[in-house]
Motif scaffolding. Structure first.
Motif, PDB file in Angstrom:
ATOM      1  N   GLY A  54      79.371  39.809  62.768  1.00 39.48           N
ATOM      2  CA  GLY A  54      79.844  41.184  62.917  1.00 39.48           C
ATOM      3  C   GLY A  54      78.807  42.218  62.526  1.00 39.48           C
ATOM      4  O   GLY A  54      78.453  43.106  63.328  1.00 39.48           O
ATOM      5  N   PRO A  55      78.280  42.154  61.304  1.00 35.30           N
ATOM      6  CA  PRO A  55      77.242  43.114  60.911  1.00 35.30           C
ATOM      7  C   PRO A  55      75.986  43.020  61.769  1.00 35.30           C
ATOM      8  O   PRO A  55      75.336  44.040  62.035  1.00 35.30           O
ATOM      9  CB  PRO A  55      76.949  42.722  59.452  1.00 35.30           C
ATOM     10  CG  PRO A  55      78.212  42.110  58.971  1.00 35.30           C
ATOM     11  CD  PRO A  55      78.751  41.367  60.149  1.00 35.30           C
ATOM     12  N   LEU A  56      75.640  41.810  62.221  1.00 36.76           N
ATOM     13  CA  LEU A  56      74.467  41.676  63.095  1.00 36.76           C
ATOM     14  C   LEU A  56      74.681  42.412  64.414  1.00 36.76           C
ATOM     15  O   LEU A  56      73.751  43.026  64.950  1.00 36.76           O
ATOM     16  CB  LEU A  56      74.173  40.204  63.367  1.00 36.76           C
ATOM     17  CG  LEU A  56      73.531  39.405  62.230  1.00 36.76           C
ATOM     18  CD1 LEU A  56      73.459  37.934  62.618  1.00 36.76           C
ATOM     19  CD2 LEU A  56      72.141  39.926  61.878  1.00 36.76           C
ATOM     20  N   LYS A  57      75.888  42.350  64.936  1.00 30.94           N
ATOM     21  CA  LYS A  57      76.180  43.071  66.178  1.00 30.94           C
ATOM     22  C   LYS A  57      76.038  44.574  65.975  1.00 30.94           C
ATOM     23  O   LYS A  57      75.582  45.285  66.879  1.00 30.94           O
ATOM     24  CB  LYS A  57      77.586  42.722  66.665  1.00 30.94           C
ATOM     25  CG  LYS A  57      77.699  41.325  67.252  1.00 30.94           C
ATOM     26  CD  LYS A  57      79.103  41.056  67.773  1.00 30.94           C
ATOM     27  CE  LYS A  57      79.192  39.693  68.445  1.00 30.94           C
ATOM     28  NZ  LYS A  57      80.572  39.408  68.934  1.00 30.94           N
ATOM     29  N   GLU A  58      76.398  45.059  64.791  1.00 25.88           N
ATOM     30  CA  GLU A  58      76.213  46.485  64.497  1.00 25.88           C
ATOM     31  C   GLU A  58      74.725  46.833  64.493  1.00 25.88           C
ATOM     32  O   GLU A  58      74.316  47.894  64.986  1.00 25.88           O
ATOM     33  CB  GLU A  58      76.849  46.827  63.153  1.00 25.88           C
ATOM     34  CG  GLU A  58      78.357  46.720  63.135  1.00 25.88           C
ATOM     35  CD  GLU A  58      78.939  47.067  61.780  1.00 25.88           C
ATOM     36  OE1 GLU A  58      78.253  47.742  60.988  1.00 25.88           O
ATOM     37  OE2 GLU A  58      80.072  46.651  61.502  1.00 25.88           O
ATOM     38  N   THR A  59      73.912  45.935  63.942  1.00 21.21           N
ATOM     39  CA  THR A  59      72.463  46.154  63.957  1.00 21.21           C
ATOM     40  C   THR A  59      71.942  46.184  65.385  1.00 21.21           C
ATOM     41  O   THR A  59      71.160  47.069  65.759  1.00 21.21           O
ATOM     42  CB  THR A  59      71.755  45.044  63.167  1.00 21.21           C
ATOM     43  OG1 THR A  59      72.202  45.067  61.811  1.00 21.21           O
ATOM     44  CG2 THR A  59      70.237  45.231  63.199  1.00 21.21           C
ATOM     45  N   ALA A  60      72.369  45.209  66.199  1.00 20.10           N
ATOM     46  CA  ALA A  60      71.903  45.126  67.584  1.00 20.10           C
ATOM     47  C   ALA A  60      72.304  46.352  68.391  1.00 20.10           C
ATOM     48  O   ALA A  60      71.570  46.770  69.302  1.00 20.10           O
ATOM     49  CB  ALA A  60      72.438  43.856  68.240  1.00 20.10           C
ATOM     50  N   SER A  61      73.447  46.932  68.051  1.00 21.33           N
ATOM     51  CA  SER A  61      73.908  48.109  68.799  1.00 21.33           C
ATOM     52  C   SER A  61      73.033  49.329  68.564  1.00 21.33           C
ATOM     53  O   SER A  61      73.088  50.301  69.312  1.00 21.33           O
ATOM     54  CB  SER A  61      75.356  48.437  68.420  1.00 21.33           C
ATOM     55  OG  SER A  61      75.435  48.944  67.091  1.00 21.33           O
ATOM     56  N   ALA A  62      72.179  49.262  67.523  1.00 20.80           N
ATOM     57  CA  ALA A  62      71.317  50.407  67.197  1.00 20.80           C
ATOM     58  C   ALA A  62      70.109  50.504  68.110  1.00 20.80           C
ATOM     59  O   ALA A  62      69.502  51.570  68.217  1.00 20.80           O
ATOM     60  CB  ALA A  62      70.854  50.324  65.743  1.00 20.80           C
ATOM     61  N   HIS A  63      69.736  49.383  68.775  1.00 11.00           N
ATOM     62  CA  HIS A  63      68.572  49.423  69.663  1.00 11.00           C
ATOM     63  C   HIS A  63      68.612  48.234  70.612  1.00 11.00           C
ATOM     64  O   HIS A  63      68.899  47.104  70.198  1.00 11.00           O
ATOM     65  CB  HIS A  63      67.272  49.396  68.866  1.00 11.00           C
ATOM     66  CG  HIS A  63      66.079  49.851  69.650  1.00 11.00           C
ATOM     67  ND1 HIS A  63      65.460  49.058  70.592  1.00 11.00           N
ATOM     68  CD2 HIS A  63      65.404  51.040  69.637  1.00 11.00           C
ATOM     69  CE1 HIS A  63      64.455  49.726  71.125  1.00 11.00           C
ATOM     70  NE2 HIS A  63      64.401  50.934  70.569  1.00 11.00           N
TER      71      HIS A  63
END
Length: 255
Positions: A47-56
């Motif tokens: 979940g948190p990794l997907k939030e990171t990926a959504s940034a760029h």
């Protein structure tokens, strides 16, 4: 490698960032991607990794416990299979523990060593053949407490001291092969690491307030400020710097 026409010095390069789901790891993954790199962000929680990926759009993710059997090989092979090369390994994932000697617990010590020392070592081992081909870099994350005493946190401090010594030793070992190894040692930084260490939000805020009063600049850093220094230590323009531990703590180590 020189910057491309858009001034992105990491264009076409590939970076692995561990602990990319939050804090300094997330900020570092975003910083590398904005500078043109393909980034594999690694962490335990999808979940948190997907939030990171959504940034760029330049960030791909891999949800994996890097302490697991075979995990370092899987992490490295995933990046190389996806982009055909590896230029930078950012050993950011780590844990802290507030554990006075009187309360020392064997499993806590073992877990700290496993994540903070063993996993980065095995990741560097797996990355080495690929970094030789690209004259790449390894950037380790330590702490100001890697070279300062920490009452109540001796085992955490000891793991970070180990990280700093590995940095210097690997730098000396690999310099002739064109691989640079450096370390960024953050001081108090506003992330969720204290919460993961078992502190309540109130206790974490109290600790930040205490640290702010002690820091000469009276400033608690952001994760983005730390990511700036990680990126600088990996920058191809800094190819003569290796074996360095750059402390970014507002002068805390000086007192």
């Amino acid at each position: 490698m020189s910057a491309d026409s858009n001034g992105r010095p990491f264009s076409g390069q590939v970076a692995i960032v561990t602990g990319a789901g939050s804090g300094i790891g997330r900020a570092t993954a975003v910083a590398f991607a904005r500078a043109g790199a393909h980034v594999l962000g690694v962490g335990r929680r999808e979940g948190p990794l997907k939030e990171t990926a959504s940034a760029h759009e330049g960030i791909d993710i891999l949800a994996m416990d890097i302490c697991g059997d075979g995990a370092p090989a899987t992490v490295v092979s995933t990046a190389v299979e996806r982009w055909g090369r590896l230029d930078h390994l950012i050993n950011n994932a780590g844990a802290t523990a507030v554990m006075p000697l009187e309360e020392t617990d064997k499993q806590t010590v073992v877990d700290l060593l496993s994540l903070n020392v063993v996993a980065p070592s095995l990741l560097a081992h797996e990355a080495l053949p690929h970094l030789r081909r690209t004259s790449g870099t390894i950037i380790n994350l330590s702490s100001t407490y890697g070279h300062r005493p920490m009452a109540g946190g001796a085992h955490y401090a000891a793991t970070k001291a180990a990280v700093e010594q590995m940095t210097r030793s690997w730098a000396l070992e690999l310099a002739g092969e064109g691989i640079r190894v450096n370390c960024v040692a953050p001081g108090p930084t506003r992330t969720d690491v204290m919460l993961h260490a078992g502190l309540s939000s109130e206790a974490a805020n109290d600790m930040y307030a205490y640290e702010r009063d002690r820091i000469p600049t009276h400033h608690i850093a952001s994760a983005e400020e730390m990511a700036y220094w990680v990126l600088r230590m990996a920058d191809p323009a800094g190819r003569h710097a290796t074996g360095q531990v750059i402390t970014v703590d507002g002068g805390l180590e000086l007192i």
